[in-house]
Design an enzyme around this catalytic site. Structure first.
Site, PDB file in Angstrom:
ATOM      1  N   LYS A  35      -8.690 -15.967  -3.761  1.00  0.00           N
ATOM      2  CA  LYS A  35      -7.876 -15.584  -2.596  1.00  0.00           C
ATOM      3  C   LYS A  35      -6.934 -14.442  -2.990  1.00  0.00           C
ATOM      4  O   LYS A  35      -6.754 -14.159  -4.183  1.00  0.00           O
ATOM      5  CB  LYS A  35      -7.089 -16.788  -2.101  1.00  0.00           C
ATOM      6  N   TYR A 265      20.804   3.489 -12.094  1.00  0.00           N
ATOM      7  CA  TYR A 265      21.614   3.204 -10.907  1.00  0.00           C
ATOM      8  C   TYR A 265      22.551   2.033 -11.151  1.00  0.00           C
ATOM      9  O   TYR A 265      22.154   1.026 -11.750  1.00  0.00           O
ATOM     10  CB  TYR A 265      20.716   2.849  -9.721  1.00  0.00           C
TER      11      TYR A 265
HETATM   12  C1  LIG Z   1      -4.535 -21.370  -4.477  1.00  0.00           C
HETATM   13  C2  LIG Z   1      -5.182 -22.682  -4.474  1.00  0.00           C
HETATM   14  C3  LIG Z   1      -5.742 -23.199  -5.645  1.00  0.00           C
HETATM   15  C4  LIG Z   1      -5.619 -22.511  -6.990  1.00  0.00           C
HETATM   16  O1  LIG Z   1      -4.309 -22.690  -7.477  1.00  0.00           O
HETATM   17  P1  LIG Z   1      -3.896 -22.222  -8.963  1.00  0.00           P
HETATM   18  O2  LIG Z   1      -2.540 -22.770  -9.151  1.00  0.00           O
HETATM   19  O3  LIG Z   1      -3.894 -20.729  -8.927  1.00  0.00           O
HETATM   20  O4  LIG Z   1      -4.924 -22.762  -9.866  1.00  0.00           O
HETATM   21  C5  LIG Z   1      -6.421 -24.405  -5.576  1.00  0.00           C
HETATM   22  N1  LIG Z   1      -6.513 -25.073  -4.402  1.00  0.00           N
HETATM   23  C6  LIG Z   1      -5.975 -24.614  -3.254  1.00  0.00           C
HETATM   24  C7  LIG Z   1      -6.107 -25.399  -2.019  1.00  0.00           C
HETATM   25  C8  LIG Z   1      -5.290 -23.409  -3.258  1.00  0.00           C
HETATM   26  O5  LIG Z   1      -4.755 -22.960  -2.117  1.00  0.00           O
END
Ligand SMILES: *Cc1c(COP(=O)(O)O)cnc(C)c1O
Length: 385
Positions: A35, A265
């Site tokens: 994702k 800055y």
């Molecule tokens: C993002 C996600 C994962 C993976 O999570 P990590 O902490 O990156 O391993 C697994 N299951 C779901 C439902 C997620 O949304």
């Protein structure tokens, strides 16, 4: 010439990390979670290295289309399921599996006209209180789905809120595991519970008498990209993970400071003694966290010519400043040339010398997590492989 900043993707590290996750869950199938454009790495750039996965999990329908366009015929799972009825048409057309986490999604499925029955992952809210049915309504939802001709197979899933940490003397997941098992023990179907943290920390403990927690599918994300899900309790090195992304740039200017001079800055850093600082072509417009210098203007770690030093002063839009003292010291000890204009700077990842700066260390200094930094690399940063 373009600015010297670049993000390099290490395919061999991706494959290594995938394998590392798999070794913790040898009997499970593995979703590579891609994702957010593969956690900022780019789906097209990671795809080949992750082909050994059993499926790709993501939540944007465009990204699902891209995985199919790459030629992947295997499972693709939409982690948030459908957002509108039209999405289910795409699921039918592309053969996507999808999460069902609320009544509205069951309504949509019931209204969906399809020749192709769907494979769905029914999600339980076992305590995180984000997406999913609570244990009572979960069973009713399962029965509703099971009665739909649009549904071919129902798998069961849940997501942990605290797999990365122990809480109040207990491990972070026991309560949710118990809730999940109690509500599902007599339901058929494959199971999926573990994200990266649970896969690395807990996958081998029992889910039931017959099955480890890894169950039928694990869903590692961040570990695949080489970052420790439970940093700082464990480091990526502790877990045998390798950085999949190196964000690097070069020194484009050097200043010799007198004691009392300030940097950047807001003059947040004052030189306590004469020192050399390097100006690096990387700023918050590249996705580098502006809050990295923390308190007193002394900040996040960075590798200059492979030697670990730190930021001084504020991060600005296109530049940041680093203390060259530790680098000069290391070089003079080895009798090398002093570093300066053009010297390699690694913001996170692996330097040409082989030295590694985990993105977790930078995230900690910036008060955030590696996930956010990796996802935030800006569009103006060129990626190389
Ligand atoms: C993002 C996600 C994962 C993976 O999570 P990590 O902490 O990156 O391993 C697994 N299951 C779901 C439902 C997620 O949304």
């Amino acid at each position: 010439m373009p600015r010297p900043i670049q993000a390099k993707i290490h395919r061999d590290s991706l494959s290594h990390n995938l394998d590392r996750a798999r070794r913790n869950a040898p009997d499970a199938r593995l979703w590579a979670v891609v994702k957010a454009n593969a956690y900022g790495h780019g789906i097209e750039r990671v795809f080949d290295a992750l082909r050994a996965a059993d499926g790709f999990a993501l939540l944007d329908l465009n990204e699902a289309q891209r995985v199919r366009d790459l030629g992947w015929r295997g499972p693709v799972l939409l982690l948030e399921g459908a957002f509108e009825l039209r999405d289910l048409e795409l699921c039918s057309r592309l053969g996507l599996w999808h999460v069902v986490h609320c009544e509205e999604q069951i309504d949509m499925l019931a209204a969906h006209k399809t020749q192709v029955p769907h494979r769905v992952f029914l999600k339980m809210n076992s305590g995180m209180n984000r997406l999913g049915f609570r244990p009572g309504p979960f069973r009713a939802a399962w029965s509703r789905l099971a009665a739909l001709p649009q549904v071919e197979e129902i798998s069961l899933m849940t997501h942990f809120s605290d797999a990365d940490a122990d809480r109040a003397g207990a491990d972070g997941i026991a309560h949710q595991v118990q809730t999940f098992v109690k509500a599902t023990h007599d339901l058929p179907g494959e199971r999926s519970l573990c994200n990266s943290a649970a896969t690395l920390r807990h996958a081998r403990r029992p889910l039931t008498d017959a099955e480890p927690l890894s169950a039928d599918w694990v869903r590692p994300g961040i570990a695949v990209y080489g970052s420790a899900p439970d940093h700082p309790e464990h480091t990526s090195a502790d877990w045998g993970l390798q950085p999949a992304m190196t964000l690097s740039s070069r020194i484009i200017g050097v200043q010799q400071l007198d004691a009392g001079d300030t940097v950047g800055y807001g003059s947040t850093f004052t030189a306590p003694f004469p020192m050399r600082v390097g100006v690096v072509a990387c700023g918050y417009a590249d996705g580098y966290p502006r809050h990295a210098p923390g308190r007193l203007g002394i900040g996040a770690p960075v590798l200059v010519n492979g030697v670990r030093t730190r930021l001084v002063g504020r991060v600005s839009m296109d530049m940041l400043t680093v203390d060259l003292g530790p680098v000069d010291e290391a070089i003079s000890a080895q009798g090398g040339e002093p570093v300066g204009w053009g010297t390699e700077v690694v913001l996170w990842g692996r330097s040409a010398s082989g030295a590694v700066l985990p993105v977790d260390d930078v995230a900690l200094a910036a008060g955030t997590i590696s996930y956010e930094l990796l996802c935030a690399v800006a569009a103006r940063v060129p990626f190389v492989e």
